[in-house]
Scaffold this motif. Sequence first.
Motif, PDB file in Angstrom:
ATOM      1  N   ASN A 351      32.329  35.306  42.942  1.00  0.00           N
ATOM      2  CA  ASN A 351      31.405  36.406  43.230  1.00  0.00           C
ATOM      3  C   ASN A 351      31.286  37.397  42.081  1.00  0.00           C
ATOM      4  O   ASN A 351      30.214  37.575  41.518  1.00  0.00           O
ATOM      5  N   LEU A 352      32.393  38.049  41.732  1.00  0.00           N
ATOM      6  CA  LEU A 352      32.340  39.098  40.717  1.00  0.00           C
ATOM      7  C   LEU A 352      32.277  38.530  39.308  1.00  0.00           C
ATOM      8  O   LEU A 352      31.368  38.854  38.537  1.00  0.00           O
ATOM      9  N   GLY A 353      33.245  37.697  38.957  1.00  0.00           N
ATOM     10  CA  GLY A 353      33.284  37.178  37.595  1.00  0.00           C
ATOM     11  C   GLY A 353      32.037  36.391  37.237  1.00  0.00           C
ATOM     12  O   GLY A 353      31.479  36.534  36.132  1.00  0.00           O
ATOM     13  N   ASN A 354      31.561  35.562  38.153  1.00  0.00           N
ATOM     14  CA  ASN A 354      30.382  34.744  37.906  1.00  0.00           C
ATOM     15  C   ASN A 354      29.128  35.606  37.777  1.00  0.00           C
ATOM     16  O   ASN A 354      28.243  35.323  36.966  1.00  0.00           O
ATOM     17  N   LEU A 355      29.044  36.674  38.574  1.00  0.00           N
ATOM     18  CA  LEU A 355      27.897  37.581  38.469  1.00  0.00           C
ATOM     19  C   LEU A 355      27.829  38.211  37.084  1.00  0.00           C
ATOM     20  O   LEU A 355      26.762  38.262  36.455  1.00  0.00           O
ATOM     21  N   VAL A 356      28.954  38.685  36.595  1.00  0.00           N
ATOM     22  CA  VAL A 356      28.988  39.302  35.261  1.00  0.00           C
ATOM     23  C   VAL A 356      28.665  38.265  34.191  1.00  0.00           C
ATOM     24  O   VAL A 356      27.851  38.510  33.285  1.00  0.00           O
ATOM     25  N   THR A 359      24.899  37.052  34.345  1.00  0.00           N
ATOM     26  CA  THR A 359      23.943  38.098  33.966  1.00  0.00           C
ATOM     27  C   THR A 359      23.986  38.378  32.469  1.00  0.00           C
ATOM     28  O   THR A 359      22.954  38.406  31.798  1.00  0.00           O
ATOM     29  N   THR A 360      25.178  38.576  31.929  1.00  0.00           N
ATOM     30  CA  THR A 360      25.275  38.873  30.495  1.00  0.00           C
ATOM     31  C   THR A 360      24.834  37.671  29.661  1.00  0.00           C
ATOM     32  O   THR A 360      24.191  37.842  28.609  1.00  0.00           O
ATOM     33  N   SER A 361      25.131  36.470  30.131  1.00  0.00           N
ATOM     34  CA  SER A 361      24.707  35.268  29.394  1.00  0.00           C
ATOM     35  C   SER A 361      23.189  35.154  29.362  1.00  0.00           C
ATOM     36  O   SER A 361      22.605  34.764  28.336  1.00  0.00           O
ATOM     37  N   MET A 362      22.533  35.499  30.476  1.00  0.00           N
ATOM     38  CA  MET A 362      21.065  35.430  30.500  1.00  0.00           C
ATOM     39  C   MET A 362      20.439  36.504  29.619  1.00  0.00           C
ATOM     40  O   MET A 362      19.424  36.254  28.952  1.00  0.00           O
ATOM     41  N   VAL A 363      21.032  37.703  29.588  1.00  0.00           N
ATOM     42  CA  VAL A 363      20.521  38.742  28.685  1.00  0.00           C
ATOM     43  C   VAL A 363      20.663  38.282  27.236  1.00  0.00           C
ATOM     44  O   VAL A 363      19.754  38.462  26.407  1.00  0.00           O
ATOM     45  N   GLN A 364      21.781  37.654  26.929  1.00  0.00           N
ATOM     46  CA  GLN A 364      21.993  37.134  25.574  1.00  0.00           C
ATOM     47  C   GLN A 364      21.020  36.007  25.255  1.00  0.00           C
ATOM     48  O   GLN A 364      20.400  35.986  24.179  1.00  0.00           O
ATOM     49  N   LYS A 365      20.852  35.097  26.181  1.00  0.00           N
ATOM     50  CA  LYS A 365      20.020  33.913  25.952  1.00  0.00           C
ATOM     51  C   LYS A 365      18.538  34.262  25.843  1.00  0.00           C
ATOM     52  O   LYS A 365      17.824  33.749  24.958  1.00  0.00           O
ATOM     53  N   TYR A 366      18.064  35.121  26.748  1.00  0.00           N
ATOM     54  CA  TYR A 366      16.625  35.373  26.831  1.00  0.00           C
ATOM     55  C   TYR A 366      16.163  36.569  26.007  1.00  0.00           C
ATOM     56  O   TYR A 366      14.977  36.664  25.663  1.00  0.00           O
ATOM     57  N   GLU A 468      36.534  46.631  31.017  1.00  0.00           N
ATOM     58  CA  GLU A 468      36.018  45.502  30.246  1.00  0.00           C
ATOM     59  C   GLU A 468      34.637  45.093  30.747  1.00  0.00           C
ATOM     60  O   GLU A 468      33.740  44.787  29.940  1.00  0.00           O
ATOM     61  N   ILE A 469      34.442  45.086  32.061  1.00  0.00           N
ATOM     62  CA  ILE A 469      33.118  44.758  32.606  1.00  0.00           C
ATOM     63  C   ILE A 469      32.092  45.788  32.156  1.00  0.00           C
ATOM     64  O   ILE A 469      30.981  45.432  31.717  1.00  0.00           O
ATOM     65  N   LEU A 470      32.440  47.052  32.240  1.00  0.00           N
ATOM     66  CA  LEU A 470      31.506  48.108  31.839  1.00  0.00           C
ATOM     67  C   LEU A 470      31.180  48.026  30.346  1.00  0.00           C
ATOM     68  O   LEU A 470      30.042  48.277  29.925  1.00  0.00           O
ATOM     69  N   LYS A 471      32.154  47.631  29.568  1.00  0.00           N
ATOM     70  CA  LYS A 471      31.916  47.433  28.131  1.00  0.00           C
ATOM     71  C   LYS A 471      30.956  46.272  27.904  1.00  0.00           C
ATOM     72  O   LYS A 471      30.031  46.358  27.072  1.00  0.00           O
ATOM     73  N   ARG A 472      31.138  45.183  28.659  1.00  0.00           N
ATOM     74  CA  ARG A 472      30.295  43.994  28.458  1.00  0.00           C
ATOM     75  C   ARG A 472      28.838  44.241  28.815  1.00  0.00           C
ATOM     76  O   ARG A 472      27.948  43.614  28.245  1.00  0.00           O
ATOM     77  N   ILE A 473      28.571  45.132  29.762  1.00  0.00           N
ATOM     78  CA  ILE A 473      27.176  45.392  30.127  1.00  0.00           C
ATOM     79  C   ILE A 473      26.577  46.538  29.312  1.00  0.00           C
ATOM     80  O   ILE A 473      25.423  46.922  29.531  1.00  0.00           O
ATOM     81  N   GLY A 474      27.353  47.071  28.374  1.00  0.00           N
ATOM     82  CA  GLY A 474      26.821  48.089  27.469  1.00  0.00           C
ATOM     83  C   GLY A 474      26.718  49.472  28.070  1.00  0.00           C
ATOM     84  O   GLY A 474      25.901  50.285  27.623  1.00  0.00           O
ATOM     85  N   ASP A 501      35.460  35.976  27.448  1.00  0.00           N
ATOM     86  CA  ASP A 501      36.119  34.943  28.241  1.00  0.00           C
ATOM     87  C   ASP A 501      35.960  35.262  29.729  1.00  0.00           C
ATOM     88  O   ASP A 501      35.712  36.407  30.103  1.00  0.00           O
ATOM     89  N   PRO A 502      36.127  34.251  30.587  1.00  0.00           N
ATOM     90  CA  PRO A 502      36.053  34.506  32.027  1.00  0.00           C
ATOM     91  C   PRO A 502      37.021  35.612  32.439  1.00  0.00           C
ATOM     92  O   PRO A 502      38.186  35.615  32.043  1.00  0.00           O
ATOM     93  N   LEU A 503      36.524  36.543  33.237  1.00  0.00           N
ATOM     94  CA  LEU A 503      37.336  37.672  33.675  1.00  0.00           C
ATOM     95  C   LEU A 503      38.414  37.235  34.654  1.00  0.00           C
ATOM     96  O   LEU A 503      39.545  37.726  34.633  1.00  0.00           O
ATOM     97  N   PHE A 504      38.053  36.303  35.529  1.00  0.00           N
ATOM     98  CA  PHE A 504      38.978  35.758  36.521  1.00  0.00           C
ATOM     99  C   PHE A 504      38.811  34.241  36.534  1.00  0.00           C
ATOM    100  O   PHE A 504      37.967  33.716  37.275  1.00  0.00           O
ATOM    101  N   PRO A 505      39.545  33.529  35.697  1.00  0.00           N
ATOM    102  CA  PRO A 505      39.386  32.065  35.626  1.00  0.00           C
ATOM    103  C   PRO A 505      39.655  31.420  36.987  1.00  0.00           C
ATOM    104  O   PRO A 505      40.550  31.837  37.731  1.00  0.00           O
TER     105      PRO A 505
END
Length: 524
Positions: A351-356, A359-366, A468-474, A501-505
């Motif tokens: 839920n949480l780790g996958n959402l982050v 989302t960040t991967s799509m912002v990077q990709k697109y 770390e999550i807040l840092k990743r979303i800028g 890296d995954p926040l919660f592997p």
Amino acid sequence: MTEKFYITTPIYYPSGSPHIGHCYTTVACDAIARYKRAKGFDVLFLTGTDEHGQKIEEKAQAAGLDPQTYADNVVAEFKKLWTFMNVSYDRFVRTTDDYHIKTVQYIFEELYKRGYIYKSEYKGKYCKPCESFWTDSQLVDGKCPDCGREVVETTEEAYFFKLSAFADKLKALLESGDFLLPESRVNEMVNNFIKPGLADLCVSRTSFKWGVPVTFDDKHVVYVWIDALSNYISALGYHNDTYHDFEKFWPADVHMMAKEIVRFHSLVWPAILMALDLPMPKKLYAHGWITMGDKKMSKSLGNVVNPFVLGERYGVDALRYEVLREMPYSGDSMFVSELFLQRINTDLANNLGNLVSRTTSMVQKYFQGTLPAEREAESLDADLIAVAEAASKKMENKLNAMHISEALEEIFVLISRANKYIDETTPWSLAKDESKKVRLATVLYNLLETIRISAIMLEPFMPNTMPEILKRIGAGADEVKWDSIYTFGKLNPQATVTLGDPLFPRINIEQELAFLSPDQEKSA
């Protein structure tokens, strides 16, 4: 003027190494303290250790140590655990501290001068593990009602506190509102202790020496409850010269404890305060036990789980989340390794780790990591925004009422709604159509903003991972303040994300269950 907030754990008995059963109270208090600090309160968060008594004296003797050295060694383990669990206590009180001893001796003398303490002889049943005296009517099948173990007949000269004199006032206090939570504890105290008739309380001993000396009678040491309970005001400087916070922070806003000591906190402690003409704490919260099978987790039963093992292997935040999420408001929680691992996979990884990550991967990709400023709203956005803006108040209401598990549940309602929003809006489909770029940026911004609000709300519970999550979303400095969660849209419209890296592997549950054998789980 900044509003104050004073929260306390009980002081723990250092008769052995701390375990996960100790973690719930302390981590729960830590989460509340962090939340109040984020809200701008002037917080004092107190914890500590209760180091006197016959059991410590005997444990030290068995270990070939003097009691102080024995206590020092175990206290060091408690402090190590709280550091490991990222517990942000402000003050650590020890009943062997000189200032605490000074306060206890003053209180004992003052109660004696006021006629609330008198000398007599104790005859009755005594439970050594609990250091509690019981009448025959309070025993369960002839055994201690708290721990279920054998009691012994004891006769000893002792001083007594006139607890019986406060029965009517205590009943009125308990029935006055939300002084003691959950409400079920009120009926238990009134029906089981007050209505049958409160017995006066033994408050000194002569059969051992490891305790605070009674100043006017050197045969006696102060017995546990006046000694232990006084920590809540000794640590503020009440009649000692070490601290000077009593006028500022007393009364306590919350005393939190496990249910087995609620009797002393809801009857003995208020009676002592009444006798001293001091204000009552505002709220007592007596939570349930963490159990293994059908038994309370305890050092003496040897069924404890080592938090160092779990935290090192799965992350401290995962362990903090587990103990807080599983404990119901008014019941017990069972520690089950498989359920712990499943919750890491479902709530934290999926839920949480996958959402982050998505989302960040799509912002990077697109968008090469930085969103454009232009927006294009659609009706699909409204429900997500409504859930996000409602979540903060729902979460705060639950946390302020000590419904800690339900507060976390409210945050994860929002996280689940965000994951559903991804499925509804299909950003990967929008990305294929150049004319949908603005709409795609809007969808991804809404997801980043939902993550921002969720992470701020989760930070008191999981303080290692959320920054770390807040840092990743800028998110910038103004965008991580607590007050920013009440309005959707505070994140910089042109936020720049970073990947990691995954926040919660995800965990291989079968493999980890093999690792978490009973031998591994038991406290070292």
